[in-house]
Design an enzyme around this catalytic site. Structure first.
Site, PDB file in Angstrom:
ATOM      1  N   HIS A  40       0.844  -1.193   0.000  1.00  0.00           N
ATOM      2  CA  HIS A  40       0.000   0.000   0.000  1.00  0.00           C
ATOM      3  C   HIS A  40       0.878   1.241   0.000  1.00  0.00           C
ATOM      4  O   HIS A  40       1.829   1.339   0.760  1.00  0.00           O
ATOM      5  CB  HIS A  40      -0.889  -0.006   1.248  1.00  0.00           C
ATOM      6  CG  HIS A  40      -1.785   1.194   1.334  1.00  0.00           C
ATOM      7  ND1 HIS A  40      -3.004   1.246   0.708  1.00  0.00           N
ATOM      8  CD2 HIS A  40      -1.620   2.385   1.945  1.00  0.00           C
ATOM      9  CE1 HIS A  40      -3.558   2.416   0.940  1.00  0.00           C
ATOM     10  NE2 HIS A  40      -2.750   3.140   1.686  1.00  0.00           N
ATOM     11  N   SER A  51      -7.222   3.507   9.840  1.00  0.00           N
ATOM     12  CA  SER A  51      -7.950   3.617   8.574  1.00  0.00           C
ATOM     13  C   SER A  51      -7.326   2.720   7.506  1.00  0.00           C
ATOM     14  O   SER A  51      -8.005   1.916   6.860  1.00  0.00           O
ATOM     15  CB  SER A  51      -7.938   5.079   8.118  1.00  0.00           C
ATOM     16  OG  SER A  51      -8.396   5.214   6.797  1.00  0.00           O
ATOM     17  N   LYS A  77      -8.651  -1.735   6.548  1.00  0.00           N
ATOM     18  CA  LYS A  77      -9.078  -2.194   5.225  1.00  0.00           C
ATOM     19  C   LYS A  77      -8.201  -3.370   4.748  1.00  0.00           C
ATOM     20  O   LYS A  77      -8.687  -4.313   4.133  1.00  0.00           O
ATOM     21  CB  LYS A  77      -9.032  -1.043   4.224  1.00  0.00           C
ATOM     22  CG  LYS A  77     -10.174  -0.033   4.445  1.00  0.00           C
ATOM     23  CD  LYS A  77     -10.042   1.226   3.607  1.00  0.00           C
ATOM     24  CE  LYS A  77      -9.063   2.204   4.194  1.00  0.00           C
ATOM     25  NZ  LYS A  77      -9.061   3.539   3.601  1.00  0.00           N
ATOM     26  N   ASP A  88     -14.657   2.795   8.656  1.00  0.00           N
ATOM     27  CA  ASP A  88     -13.699   3.732   8.053  1.00  0.00           C
ATOM     28  C   ASP A  88     -14.384   4.652   7.060  1.00  0.00           C
ATOM     29  O   ASP A  88     -14.012   5.825   6.935  1.00  0.00           O
ATOM     30  CB  ASP A  88     -12.565   2.976   7.356  1.00  0.00           C
ATOM     31  CG  ASP A  88     -11.594   3.945   6.700  1.00  0.00           C
ATOM     32  OD1 ASP A  88     -10.998   4.753   7.432  1.00  0.00           O
ATOM     33  OD2 ASP A  88     -11.453   3.934   5.465  1.00  0.00           O
ATOM     34  N   ARG A 131     -13.457  12.919   8.917  1.00  0.00           N
ATOM     35  CA  ARG A 131     -12.106  13.470   9.131  1.00  0.00           C
ATOM     36  C   ARG A 131     -11.760  14.495   8.068  1.00  0.00           C
ATOM     37  O   ARG A 131     -11.113  15.513   8.342  1.00  0.00           O
ATOM     38  CB  ARG A 131     -11.077  12.339   9.137  1.00  0.00           C
ATOM     39  CG  ARG A 131     -11.140  11.495  10.403  1.00  0.00           C
ATOM     40  CD  ARG A 131     -10.334  10.218  10.246  1.00  0.00           C
ATOM     41  NE  ARG A 131      -8.948  10.514   9.916  1.00  0.00           N
ATOM     42  CZ  ARG A 131      -8.168   9.704   9.202  1.00  0.00           C
ATOM     43  NH1 ARG A 131      -8.609   8.551   8.746  1.00  0.00           N
ATOM     44  NH2 ARG A 131      -6.928  10.048   8.950  1.00  0.00           N
TER      45      ARG A 131
HETATM   46  N1  URA Z   1      -5.563   6.697   3.356  1.00  0.00           N
HETATM   47  C1  URA Z   1      -6.523   6.082   4.061  1.00  0.00           C
HETATM   48  O1  URA Z   1      -7.126   5.116   3.615  1.00  0.00           O
HETATM   49  N2  URA Z   1      -6.804   6.554   5.293  1.00  0.00           N
HETATM   50  C2  URA Z   1      -6.162   7.609   5.835  1.00  0.00           C
HETATM   51  O2  URA Z   1      -6.464   7.974   6.942  1.00  0.00           O
HETATM   52  C3  URA Z   1      -5.178   8.240   5.071  1.00  0.00           C
HETATM   53  C4  URA Z   1      -4.886   7.757   3.837  1.00  0.00           C
END
Ligand code: URA
Ligand code: CA
Length: 442
Positions: A81, A182, A186, A160, A167
């Site tokens: 990621h 976050s 995932k 999320d 946010r």
């Molecule tokens: N990407 C995400 O999925 N969440 C975050 O908080 C920041 C970047």
């Protein structure tokens, strides 16, 4: 349990219990807690922080707020990621290479966001390519091919979804526990057991300073230890686009060129570094040297390119693009942008370059905009290069001449020349593993 006392505790800097955190995540996922109370708690977390145990509990609670995939891919499901870059096509280079070395790359990617490109948009520039595969189909693809790059399936981490949207509009994005939970919720929900994180540092990154970026990387690696996952993080620079190509089909072309052995440079170097970490995290290589030689063999023998073909075919795409890149969408206007001044390229505003490509049609301005896969540009100069008047700075691929001219203005404004020699941009800053932080100088 009530939400006001949870907010009260965090306001007064007390650590929240696992049960309080689970209550919060559930309430975000099913909207039983109103947005104003969620937002108040987010701000209390942003200001007062969370320790590693709380962050791990929040990550697991958010992951468990929706479906938890348990993909049987006949191996260790590994994911990578990136926290968001420009001209950053590492996934399309390393997924096939890691698969060619026996890895099982199960990658759920996103769309482009703001100035950064999205892997799904890039893949969809390949004629016929499908990214919304049903769960059984992508797990089967990972088993047989070794890699699949798909859109998020099922209801993954719905907490999320609620919290991220809040946010974004409450100035609480830049919180390490909130970013960590976050991103990792995932990944955990998608079933990844080994995760390599590419944490960008510099202007336009989630965390602006190197120290903050390293702290974010460490926090993510710590959660791996708490959650029984193998996580390593690489802190890399984003001073300028990683590859030379910016734009969807153009970035696919660059990935193919690298896998075909026709191209190299920083994109290849960073892809090999991240790929090596994926092989180590998957248990397929013991050392970095061993991992690199496996990857180099896969590249040099053409097995990496073959894997990309198999992956494209498994997802319904026209794999002939790997042998003939002219089958990718082509822009009507292709012309050079020439330098009007001379000097060393001292600074590049990577965010502004990403926005220039977005304005050409390579990214969305509104959520439902349709992307033009063909447009973008190919940089011919990198930070540190000397530019003479009349040199080609980049090649523009535009939908018409007006768009090319507008892009030219934006790109020129994003580059700063200097009469004095300028150092090259650093690519890799640090490798963070459970054993500690290793400084990199590449
Ligand atoms: N990407 C995400 O999925 N969440 C975050 O908080 C920041 C970047
Ligand atoms: Ca920048």
């Amino acid at each position: 349990m009530d939400i006001v006392s949870i907010i009260e505790d965090k306001k007064n800097r007390r650590a929240l219990s696992k049960e309080q955190i689970a209550f919060f995540a559930r309430g975000a996922a099913d909207h039983s807690i109103p947005d104003y109370q969620l937002a108040a708690l987010l701000m209390a977390i942003r200001l007062n922080g969370m320790d590693a145990r709380e962050t791990a509990d929040l990550t697991m609670a958010m992951a468990e707020s929706g479906d938890m995939l348990k993909p049987d891919v006949q191996g260790v499901p590994v994911d990578k990621h990136s926290t968001g870059g420009v001209g950053d096509t590492t996934t399309l280079v390393l997924a096939p290479l890691v698969a060619a070395c026996g890895g099982k790359v199960l990658k759920m990617s996103g769309r482009g966001l703001g100035h950064t490109g999205g892997t799904l948009d890039k893949l969809e520039s390949i004629p016929g390519m499908r990214v919304a595969l049903p769960e059984e189909e992508f797990i089967q693809a990972v088993r047989t091919v070794g890699c699949a790059v798909v859109s998020q399936s099922g209801q993954l981490a719905p907490a999320d979804k609620t919290l991220y949207a809040l946010r974004d509009v409450t100035a609480t994005v830049d919180s390490i526990p909130l970013i960590v939970s976050s991103i990792l919720s995932k990944k955990f929900a998608a079933g990844a057991k080994a995760i390599v994180l590419d944490v960008k540092t510099g202007s336009g990154a989630l965390m602006p300073t190197l120290d903050d970026s390293i702290a974010l990387a460490q926090a993510m690696v710590d959660i791996g230890a708490h959650a029984g996952r193998s996580i390593v993080a690489v802190v890399s620079g984003m001073e300028e686009p990683l590859g030379s190509h910016v734009g969807n089909a153009l970035e696919v072309k660059e990935a193919i060129d690298i896998l075909a052995g026709r191209s190299g440079g920083p994109l290849k170097a960073v892809s090999l570094f991240l790929g090596a970490q994926m092989l180590i995290a998957s248990g397929l290589a013991g050392t970095e040297d061993q991992a690199r030689s496996l990857l180099t063999d896969a590249l040099d023998s053409g097995r990496g390119l073959l894997k990309l073909k198999e992956m494209i075919a498994a997802q319904g795409g026209d794999a002939r693009v790997c042998d003939d890149v002219t089958l990718l969408p082509q822009a009507p206007v292709i012309r050079p942008m020439l330098a009007r001044e001379e000097g060393y390229l001292a600074h590049v505003d990577g965010t502004a370059l990403g926005l220039a490509a977005q304005r050409m049609g390579a990214g969305r301005i509104a959520k439902d905009d349709v992307i033009d896969p063909a447009v973008g540009f190919v940089m011919q100069k990198r930070i540190g290069d000397f530019i003479r008047r009349g040199d080609t700075i980049c090649t523009l691929h535009a939908k018409n001449e007006a768009s090319a001219a507008e892009a030219e203005g934006r790109i020129a404004a994003a580059l700063a020349l200097s009469p004095a020699p300028a150092p090259r941009a650093r690519l890799l800053y640090a490798l963070v593993t459970p054993q500690g932080v290793q400084t990199l100088n590449a």
